[in-house]
Scaffold this motif. Structure first.
Motif, mmCIF file in Angstrom:
data_model
loop_
_atom_site.group_PDB
_atom_site.id
_atom_site.type_symbol
_atom_site.label_atom_id
_atom_site.label_comp_id
_atom_site.label_asym_id
_atom_site.label_seq_id
_atom_site.Cartn_x
_atom_site.Cartn_y
_atom_site.Cartn_z
ATOM 1 N N VAL A 236 57.429 44.789 38.493
ATOM 2 C CA VAL A 236 58.931 44.565 37.633
ATOM 3 C C VAL A 236 59.246 43.164 37.315
ATOM 4 O O VAL A 236 59.250 42.402 38.309
ATOM 5 C CB VAL A 236 60.210 45.132 38.345
ATOM 6 C CG1 VAL A 236 61.240 45.150 37.636
ATOM 7 C CG2 VAL A 236 59.813 46.776 38.720
ATOM 8 N N SER B 74 57.100 48.456 35.405
ATOM 9 C CA SER B 74 57.454 49.407 36.087
ATOM 10 C C SER B 74 58.676 49.934 36.157
ATOM 11 O O SER B 74 59.387 50.258 37.411
ATOM 12 C CB SER B 74 56.442 49.674 37.417
ATOM 13 O OG SER B 74 55.422 49.441 37.170
ATOM 14 N N SER C 152 60.330 52.810 38.364
ATOM 15 C CA SER C 152 60.421 52.857 39.812
ATOM 16 C C SER C 152 61.697 52.226 40.441
ATOM 17 O O SER C 152 61.783 52.269 41.567
ATOM 18 C CB SER C 152 59.141 52.211 40.445
ATOM 19 O OG SER C 152 59.134 50.763 39.939
#
Length: 116
Positions: free
Chosen positions: A2, A27, A30
């Protein structure tokens, strides 16, 4: 992975307001908890506020009633009102992904300076 990019810091007089933004990429599916820490010179890094994916929030006692954290998809905001000189610090965005017990990704930080 991230990536986090903060914006919105600056110089403001005591009693003024600023709004920080942090955009997450990578991501983002997530991400569980998003938060803001701050670090002032010579002081430990402290959690300012956090917000979970379900919307529950947590604030440091020193900012409760003055700061508001919110999130919209992959962006987290920190609305800071009634700023005080002691709020001067570098503000860092952070996230904890699902299954993690700690914040694992950090932005580069944005400087907030409150003059008296």
């Amino acid at each position: 992975q991230v990536q986090l990019v903060e914006s919105g810091g600056g110089l403001v007089q005591a009693g003024g307001s600023l709004r920080l933004s942090c955009v997450a990429s990578g991501s983002i599916f997530s991400i569980n908890v998003m938060g803001w820490y701050r670090q002032a010179p010579g002081k430990q890094r402290e959690l300012v506020a956090s917000i979970a994916s379900g919307g529950s929030t947590n604030y440091a006692g020193s900012v409760k009633g003055r700061f508001t954290i919110s999130r919209d998809s992959a962006t987290v905001y920190l609305q800071m009102n009634s700023l005080k000189p002691e709020d001067t610090a570098v503000y860092l965005c952070t996230v904890a992904v699902r299954g993690a017990t700690t914040f694992g990704y950090w932005g580069q930080g944005t400087q907030v300076t409150v003059s008296s």
